[in-house]
Design a protein around this motif. Structure first.
Motif, PDB file in Angstrom:
ATOM      1  N   ALA A 174       0.366  -0.579   0.189  1.00 15.89           N
ATOM      2  CA  ALA A 174      -0.202   0.165   0.135  1.00 15.89           C
ATOM      3  C   ALA A 174       0.832   1.188  -0.335  1.00 15.89           C
TER       4      ALA A 174
ATOM      5  N   ARG B 150       2.540   1.944  -3.408  1.00 16.37           N
ATOM      6  CA  ARG B 150       1.467   2.342  -3.906  1.00 16.37           C
ATOM      7  C   ARG B 150       0.851   3.665  -3.491  1.00 16.37           C
ATOM      8  N   SER B 151       0.785   4.210  -2.376  1.00 14.93           N
ATOM      9  CA  SER B 151       0.528   5.305  -2.321  1.00 14.93           C
ATOM     10  C   SER B 151       1.885   6.397  -3.367  1.00 14.93           C
TER      11      SER B 151
ATOM     12  N   THR C  33      -5.207   4.342  -1.477  1.00  9.95           N
ATOM     13  CA  THR C  33      -4.412   4.375  -1.616  1.00  9.95           C
ATOM     14  C   THR C  33      -4.225   6.033  -1.929  1.00  9.95           C
TER      15      THR C  33
END
Length: 184
Positions: free
Chosen positions: A75, A78-79, A126
């Motif tokens: 995560a 993706r962020s 995200t």
């Protein structure tokens, strides 16, 4: 450049992406005036020039890709990728008309149009993570771009731990205003 201390490949690449995104002085010193991006294509190493205003962000994108390769379910990666792509869009919006009208500029605009779709489809979690990074660095243009990418139909958390609620306390008025419009 100072070696990156990390506990995993994902962590190492995310720290590197963060250093490129924030234009850490020791990273910029190492980059100097180079602005060449290398890629493997048709069985050989090829290069293309990258505009100086975008170079650190393209390197951050490469580091995010490596973090995602190390852990596709991350995560955090993706962020970080979402914020780097949003920062590239903000940088491109401020580029000179001469450059955006060039073939390289048109190619970059097409690439970032696809990136916009990726940002918007990445999900609320995200995007909230990306917003947290933008708020941490008080990066108002990028934070605003991330908030505008939040899907209007989504259930964005508005509790005390919400990143959007944290945006209301930002020292930058642009972040606060965009957060208010997003919350409405």
């Amino acid at each position: 450049m100072t070696p990156v201390k990390a506990t995993s490949p994902e962590d190492a690449f995310l720290k590197l992406a963060d250093m490129y995104y924030t234009k850490a002085p020791d990273v910029l010193r190492e980059l100097g005036s180079m602005n060449t991006m290398w890629k493997w294509e048709e069985g050989q190493l090829k290069y293309s020039d990258c505009p100086a205003f975008m170079y650190h962000l393209r390197l951050a994108e490469k580091a995010c890709n490596m973090a995602l390769a190390a852990n596709p379910m991350s995560a955090n990666a993706r962020s970080m990728m979402a914020i780097v792509l949003a920062a590239q869009q903000v940088s491109l919006a401020g580029a000179s008309r001469e450059w955006t009208d060039s073939d390289a500029g048109k190619a970059e605009m097409a690439r970032l149009a696809m990136a916009d779709a990726a940002i918007r489809s990445s999900g609320v979690g995200t995007l909230m993570g990306a917003l947290g990074i933008a708020i941490k660095y008080n990066d108002a243009p990028v934070a605003s771009a991330i908030m505008r990418a939040l899907p209007t139909y989504a259930n964005v958390p508005m509790d005390a731990n919400s990143t959007l609620v944290a945006a209301f306390a930002s020292p930058d008025q642009r972040i606060r205003w965009t957060a208010a419009l997003t919350a409405v």
